[in-house]
Design a protein around this motif. Structure first.
Motif, PDB file in Angstrom:
ATOM      1  N   VAL A  97       0.836  -1.197   0.000  1.00 37.54           N
ATOM      2  CA  VAL A  97       0.000   0.000   0.000  1.00 37.54           C
ATOM      3  C   VAL A  97       0.872   1.248   0.000  1.00 37.54           C
ATOM      4  O   VAL A  97       2.043   1.214   0.394  1.00 37.54           O
ATOM      5  N   ASP A  98       0.290   2.357  -0.415  1.00 38.67           N
ATOM      6  CA  ASP A  98       0.989   3.641  -0.351  1.00 38.67           C
ATOM      7  C   ASP A  98       0.985   4.166   1.080  1.00 38.67           C
ATOM      8  O   ASP A  98      -0.031   4.092   1.785  1.00 38.67           O
ATOM      9  N   ASP A  99       2.127   4.705   1.493  1.00 35.23           N
ATOM     10  CA  ASP A  99       2.236   5.279   2.842  1.00 35.23           C
ATOM     11  C   ASP A  99       3.280   6.389   2.816  1.00 35.23           C
ATOM     12  O   ASP A  99       4.475   6.107   2.682  1.00 35.23           O
ATOM     13  N   PRO A 100       2.866   7.660   2.923  1.00 32.36           N
ATOM     14  CA  PRO A 100       3.827   8.772   2.866  1.00 32.36           C
ATOM     15  C   PRO A 100       4.890   8.712   3.946  1.00 32.36           C
ATOM     16  O   PRO A 100       5.939   9.349   3.822  1.00 32.36           O
ATOM     17  N   ALA A 101       4.641   7.947   5.015  1.00 33.65           N
ATOM     18  CA  ALA A 101       5.604   7.879   6.115  1.00 33.65           C
ATOM     19  C   ALA A 101       6.775   6.948   5.834  1.00 33.65           C
ATOM     20  O   ALA A 101       7.787   6.975   6.531  1.00 33.65           O
ATOM     21  N   VAL A 102       6.657   6.119   4.811  1.00 37.01           N
ATOM     22  CA  VAL A 102       7.743   5.189   4.480  1.00 37.01           C
ATOM     23  C   VAL A 102       8.939   5.979   3.963  1.00 37.01           C
ATOM     24  O   VAL A 102       8.790   6.960   3.211  1.00 37.01           O
ATOM     25  N   THR A 103      10.142   5.572   4.354  1.00 38.71           N
ATOM     26  CA  THR A 103      11.334   6.367   4.042  1.00 38.71           C
ATOM     27  C   THR A 103      11.892   6.136   2.637  1.00 38.71           C
ATOM     28  O   THR A 103      12.772   6.873   2.199  1.00 38.71           O
ATOM     29  N   THR A 104      11.418   5.138   1.916  1.00 35.84           N
ATOM     30  CA  THR A 104      11.925   4.922   0.554  1.00 35.84           C
ATOM     31  C   THR A 104      11.360   5.987  -0.385  1.00 35.84           C
ATOM     32  O   THR A 104      10.346   6.631  -0.090  1.00 35.84           O
ATOM     33  N   THR A 105      11.998   6.142  -1.537  1.00 35.72           N
ATOM     34  CA  THR A 105      11.513   7.135  -2.508  1.00 35.72           C
ATOM     35  C   THR A 105      10.144   6.768  -3.060  1.00 35.72           C
ATOM     36  O   THR A 105       9.397   7.633  -3.508  1.00 35.72           O
ATOM     37  N   THR A 106       9.804   5.473  -3.033  1.00 38.09           N
ATOM     38  CA  THR A 106       8.542   5.037  -3.614  1.00 38.09           C
ATOM     39  C   THR A 106       7.380   5.038  -2.625  1.00 38.09           C
ATOM     40  O   THR A 106       6.224   4.910  -3.040  1.00 38.09           O
ATOM     41  N   LYS A 107       7.668   5.108  -1.324  1.00 43.21           N
ATOM     42  CA  LYS A 107       6.629   5.263  -0.291  1.00 43.21           C
ATOM     43  C   LYS A 107       5.621   4.105  -0.304  1.00 43.21           C
ATOM     44  O   LYS A 107       4.422   4.312  -0.159  1.00 43.21           O
ATOM     45  N   VAL A 108       6.122   2.894  -0.457  1.00 38.28           N
ATOM     46  CA  VAL A 108       5.250   1.721  -0.426  1.00 38.28           C
ATOM     47  C   VAL A 108       5.525   0.937   0.852  1.00 38.28           C
ATOM     48  O   VAL A 108       6.677   0.579   1.149  1.00 38.28           O
ATOM     49  N   ARG A 109       4.461   0.652   1.600  1.00 42.56           N
ATOM     50  CA  ARG A 109       4.554  -0.146   2.829  1.00 42.56           C
ATOM     51  C   ARG A 109       4.080  -1.571   2.545  1.00 42.56           C
ATOM     52  O   ARG A 109       3.125  -1.774   1.787  1.00 42.56           O
ATOM     53  N   ILE A 110       4.726  -2.541   3.154  1.00 41.09           N
ATOM     54  CA  ILE A 110       4.338  -3.936   2.998  1.00 41.09           C
ATOM     55  C   ILE A 110       3.877  -4.473   4.347  1.00 41.09           C
ATOM     56  O   ILE A 110       4.651  -4.509   5.314  1.00 41.09           O
ATOM     57  N   ASP A 111       2.619  -4.872   4.423  1.00 40.26           N
ATOM     58  CA  ASP A 111       2.055  -5.480   5.628  1.00 40.26           C
ATOM     59  C   ASP A 111       1.821  -6.965   5.380  1.00 40.26           C
ATOM     60  O   ASP A 111       1.583  -7.395   4.243  1.00 40.26           O
ATOM     61  N   THR A 112       1.850  -7.736   6.464  1.00 36.57           N
ATOM     62  CA  THR A 112       1.608  -9.175   6.359  1.00 36.57           C
ATOM     63  C   THR A 112       0.569  -9.593   7.391  1.00 36.57           C
ATOM     64  O   THR A 112       0.606  -9.131   8.538  1.00 36.57           O
ATOM     65  N   GLN A 113      -0.366 -10.449   6.966  1.00 34.82           N
ATOM     66  CA  GLN A 113      -1.375 -10.966   7.881  1.00 34.82           C
ATOM     67  C   GLN A 113      -1.865 -12.318   7.385  1.00 34.82           C
ATOM     68  O   GLN A 113      -1.753 -12.627   6.196  1.00 34.82           O
ATOM     69  N   PRO A 114      -2.415 -13.147   8.289  1.00 33.76           N
ATOM     70  CA  PRO A 114      -3.023 -14.397   7.834  1.00 33.76           C
ATOM     71  C   PRO A 114      -4.354 -14.122   7.136  1.00 33.76           C
ATOM     72  O   PRO A 114      -5.000 -13.101   7.379  1.00 33.76           O
ATOM     73  N   ALA A 115      -4.767 -15.034   6.257  1.00 32.80           N
ATOM     74  CA  ALA A 115      -6.035 -14.862   5.531  1.00 32.80           C
ATOM     75  C   ALA A 115      -6.583 -16.227   5.143  1.00 32.80           C
ATOM     76  O   ALA A 115      -5.835 -17.205   5.019  1.00 32.80           O
ATOM     77  N   ASP A 116      -7.892 -16.269   4.973  1.00 32.88           N
ATOM     78  CA  ASP A 116      -8.539 -17.442   4.399  1.00 32.88           C
ATOM     79  C   ASP A 116      -9.794 -16.986   3.669  1.00 32.88           C
ATOM     80  O   ASP A 116     -10.014 -15.775   3.503  1.00 32.88           O
ATOM     81  N   HIS A 117     -10.641 -17.923   3.233  1.00 31.40           N
ATOM     82  CA  HIS A 117     -11.775 -17.558   2.392  1.00 31.40           C
ATOM     83  C   HIS A 117     -12.841 -16.761   3.157  1.00 31.40           C
ATOM     84  O   HIS A 117     -13.734 -16.192   2.530  1.00 31.40           O
ATOM     85  N   THR A 118     -12.740 -16.698   4.500  1.00 30.51           N
ATOM     86  CA  THR A 118     -13.689 -15.892   5.278  1.00 30.51           C
ATOM     87  C   THR A 118     -13.188 -14.472   5.540  1.00 30.51           C
ATOM     88  O   THR A 118     -13.925 -13.640   6.062  1.00 30.51           O
ATOM     89  N   THR A 119     -11.934 -14.195   5.181  1.00 27.77           N
ATOM     90  CA  THR A 119     -11.338 -12.880   5.439  1.00 27.77           C
ATOM     91  C   THR A 119     -11.948 -11.819   4.534  1.00 27.77           C
ATOM     92  O   THR A 119     -12.227 -12.072   3.362  1.00 27.77           O
ATOM     93  N   GLN A 120     -12.137 -10.624   5.080  1.00 29.62           N
ATOM     94  CA  GLN A 120     -12.536  -9.474   4.274  1.00 29.62           C
ATOM     95  C   GLN A 120     -11.514  -8.377   4.491  1.00 29.62           C
ATOM     96  O   GLN A 120     -11.387  -7.829   5.583  1.00 29.62           O
ATOM     97  N   LEU A 121     -10.761  -8.071   3.451  1.00 30.22           N
ATOM     98  CA  LEU A 121      -9.789  -6.981   3.527  1.00 30.22           C
ATOM     99  C   LEU A 121     -10.514  -5.648   3.455  1.00 30.22           C
ATOM    100  O   LEU A 121     -11.417  -5.464   2.633  1.00 30.22           O
ATOM    101  N   LYS A 122     -10.109  -4.725   4.293  1.00 30.74           N
ATOM    102  CA  LYS A 122     -10.688  -3.381   4.270  1.00 30.74           C
ATOM    103  C   LYS A 122      -9.545  -2.392   4.171  1.00 30.74           C
ATOM    104  O   LYS A 122      -8.755  -2.252   5.107  1.00 30.74           O
ATOM    105  N   LEU A 123      -9.433  -1.732   3.027  1.00 37.79           N
ATOM    106  CA  LEU A 123      -8.291  -0.861   2.742  1.00 37.79           C
ATOM    107  C   LEU A 123      -8.778   0.523   2.337  1.00 37.79           C
ATOM    108  O   LEU A 123      -9.554   0.669   1.390  1.00 37.79           O
ATOM    109  N   SER A 124      -8.334   1.525   3.093  1.00 40.06           N
ATOM    110  CA  SER A 124      -8.647   2.917   2.744  1.00 40.06           C
ATOM    111  C   SER A 124      -7.611   3.407   1.741  1.00 40.06           C
ATOM    112  O   SER A 124      -6.407   3.402   2.032  1.00 40.06           O
ATOM    113  N   VAL A 125      -8.074   3.815   0.568  1.00 41.33           N
ATOM    114  CA  VAL A 125      -7.168   4.160  -0.523  1.00 41.33           C
ATOM    115  C   VAL A 125      -7.418   5.602  -0.951  1.00 41.33           C
ATOM    116  O   VAL A 125      -8.557   5.987  -1.236  1.00 41.33           O
ATOM    117  N   ALA A 126      -6.362   6.397  -0.982  1.00 44.07           N
ATOM    118  CA  ALA A 126      -6.460   7.805  -1.352  1.00 44.07           C
ATOM    119  C   ALA A 126      -6.748   7.945  -2.849  1.00 44.07           C
ATOM    120  O   ALA A 126      -6.583   6.997  -3.620  1.00 44.07           O
TER     121      ALA A 126
END
Length: 628
Positions: free
Chosen positions: A588-617
């Protein structure tokens, strides 16, 4: 009423009231295998004029469209008459496509070939062939005799409230407008008849005909308008004209294997040498730069390096020889030895693609195809192709075939839109015909391309990742998302980027290169397939947003691309195997990340019951890898 196939009607519900004109009778009714989509051929019993209508679950889509083509100066055939003979055919099969968006393609349809008889058609034999799939219906004309096709009458009258997405040329922006304001457009044309009913119009299997554009007459009738005269001796088979129908733009896009099914199966007997992959363009046109690109590609699991325009001299000059290295001095000071870079690439498993402009391609193809094969070239990018006329169509198809004969893959650039012929010649990896990153399109513009241009097939978006224009277009996470949302067996990922080991290019024409950097999210591109076993379009609307999931083996790649309005993406992962647990890596995009590209990588477990909820600018995006 003259019904020649009563068995076809027994399985159908009553779909409409009697025609408005008492003289209008139904000649044929052909339903799709699932029964929802119905094509009706009508005849005015007084004038003998033929027309066609299409309904979906009893709802009108096309109402009383015209038929027919004009041959020579006066003869119009297929527009009127009676049906003398019917040949029925059906298919309930599937075929394997290792180079597409789904590895197993269903090919289920019902077909009728209708012999039309009328005194006005003279000595010409005239047949109308119609196929009905659950994804759409298609028709084409089969003519026996010799002559010149001058014009076409096929039309598709739509409701006056219809909204359409159109583009005046293959690389122009796609815009939405009321159908009453539609002007000439290349296909496909996407139409919204109501919030839960969409249609698309285009052509498929363009093999020996001029390109069709779509125009409007009256208030809301779309017309198939051929781009030039078409001569034939003995027989003529037109390209298919189709009407796709679905309840949402996502369902329409997910069914885009429809066009492939209208084309002939592969004419390439051995396809083992065809290798999709990711591509890095060398912009220095030097031996040193080419070797640096090969090193970067090998280190980051990219399959190809491209030497683009200028590697054999000025691309628009007839004096430039595409059989010899020698860069255009306006683009590079050199030196460049292409053959040595090809040999170096082979030691690292990286292939080389060479650009050839139409100026050299036309006179030199028969020479350079075997020559490039002897060098070990992986493929050719055709530049500034001539397209539109029957002669140009014939030449392009033959050129792709010649390349297949010499084990060369192909990317057709500039004014060319696919019509499904990559099924027949699977060495045709991709093509442009899209407003790609060379034009710095906004995410909203790209989202129009996803849902409209994407209906036609693979698109070379010329992605770029580190170039400054990325922040103008959207974000780096949305660049990751594009590589999933826009399908192409060749994914050009770093269009304006160069390895740090490449030589500088002071004053080089047309470039503002950025250095390739070692940022954590490059792992996404390293693991990205470019062909897929399964594709799901989960949500979306042209210009607004898209959520698309694609599977290769047991791993899913999920991407969301956002337009001009901030949005929360709620993504249920119901498509996952219910018996399997997954690791979700979320980019995801994150202005707080120190790289020039400002991309953050998160990791979490998931299965077919998971619902991802992502706020996107606005103009941002996200990408996810789901690994068992």
């Amino acid at each position: 009423m003259n019904i020649l196939n009563p068995t076809a009607l027994l399985a159908l519900p009553l779909i409409a009231a009697a025609p408005a004109s008492a003289a209008l009778v139904i000649e044929r009714t052909l339903a799709s295998p699932g029964g929802a989509l119905v094509f009706t051929l009508e005849r005015d019993d007084t004038s003998q004029a033929l027309s066609h209508s299409v309904t979906y679950s009893g709802r009108p889509v096309v109402t009383h469209g015209a038929l027919g083509i004009q041959i020579d100066k006066a003869d119009i055939v297929g527009d009127e008459g009676t049906i003398e003979r019917v040949v029925e055919k059906s298919s309930s099969t599937e075929w394997t496509n290792p180079f597409g968006e789904r590895s197993t393609v269903p090919d289920n349809y019902r077909e009728e070939t209708l012999t039309i008889s009328h005194a006005g058609q003279g000595s010409f034999g005239v047949k109308l062939q119609v196929r009905a799939y659950d994804e759409g219906v298609a028709l084409r004309y089969l003519i026996e005799g010799s002559g010149t096709v001058m014009a076409e009458k096929t039309s598709f009258p739509l409701p006056e409230t219809t909204q359409v997405w159109v583009s005046g040329s293959t690389q122009a922006p796609i815009s939405k407008a009321p159908i009453a304001k539609m002007s000439s457009s290349v296909g496909p044309v996407l139409a919204e008849l109501s919030p839960d009913l969409f249609a698309a119009f285009g052509e498929a299997a363009l093999a020996d005909a001029s390109v069709t554009k779509f125009t409007r007459s009256e208030t809301s009738t779309i017309n198939a308008s051929i781009g030039g005269r078409m001569e034939f001796q003995g027989s003529f088979t037109s390209a298919w004209r189709y009407v796709r129908v679905a309840q949402s733009p996502g369902a329409m896009l997910e069914g885009n294997h429809f066009m492939l099914n209208l084309c002939e199966p592969s004419q390439v007997a051995d396809t083992s040498w065809i290798r999709p992959g990711k591509v890095l363009r060398d912009i220095t046109l030097t031996t040193e730069g080419g070797r640096a690109c090969v090193d970067f590609a090998a280190a980051h699991k990219l399959e190809y390096v491209l030497f683009d325009a200028g590697w054999y001299g000025k691309e628009t000059s007839r004096a430039s020889d595409a059989s010899k290295s020698g860069p255009d001095p306006e683009r590079s000071p050199g030196p460049l030895d292409v053959e040595s870079v090809i040999a170096y690439g082979k030691t690292k498993g990286v292939g080389v693609i060479l650009y050839v402009n139409q100026v050299a391609l036309t006179p030199q193809l028969d020479k350079i195809a075997p020559l490039y094969q002897s060098w070990g070239v992986a493929g050719i990018k055709f530049g500034y192709v001539t397209a539109g006329s029957q002669a140009a169509t014939r030449w392009l198809n033959q050129a792709v075939k010649k390349c297949a004969d010499h084990h060369l893959l192909v990317d057709i650039h500039d004014d060319f839109r696919p019509t499904g012929m990559s099924r027949t010649y699977p060495n045709l990896m991709t093509q442009e015909g899209i407003r790609g990153d060379e034009e710095s399109p906004s995410n909203a513009t790209v989202l129009n391309s996803v849902f409209v241009r994407g209906l036609a097939g693979p698109a070379d978006q010329t992605n770029c990742y580190f170039a400054p224009r990325v922040t103008k277009m959207g974000s780096h996470a949305s660049q990751l998302a594009k590589s999933v949302c826009i399908f192409s067996p060749w994914q050009f990922l770093f269009w304006y980027d160069r390895p740090a080991a490449s030589p500088p290019l002071p004053g080089a024409k047309g470039f503002n290169p950025a250095n390739l950097e070692e940022v954590p999210e490059l792992t996404f591109f390293e693991r990205l397939p470019t062909t897929w076993d399964e594709t799901r379009v989960l949500d979306g609307y042209p210009g607004s947003h898209a959520t698309i999931a694609r599977r290769k083996g047991k791993v899913w790649f999920l991407a969301g691309l956002n337009g001009a309005t901030a949005r929360t993406f709620d993504v249920p992962l119901e498509f996952l195997d219910p018996a399997t647990s997954y690791k979700a890596e979320i980019f995801v995009d994150d202005p707080a990340v120190t790289t020039t590209t400002k991309v953050r990588i998160d990791t979490q477990p998931a299965d077919h019951t998971t619902q991802l909820k992502l706020s996107v600018a606005p103009s941002n995006g996200f990408a996810v890898i789901l690994t068992p």
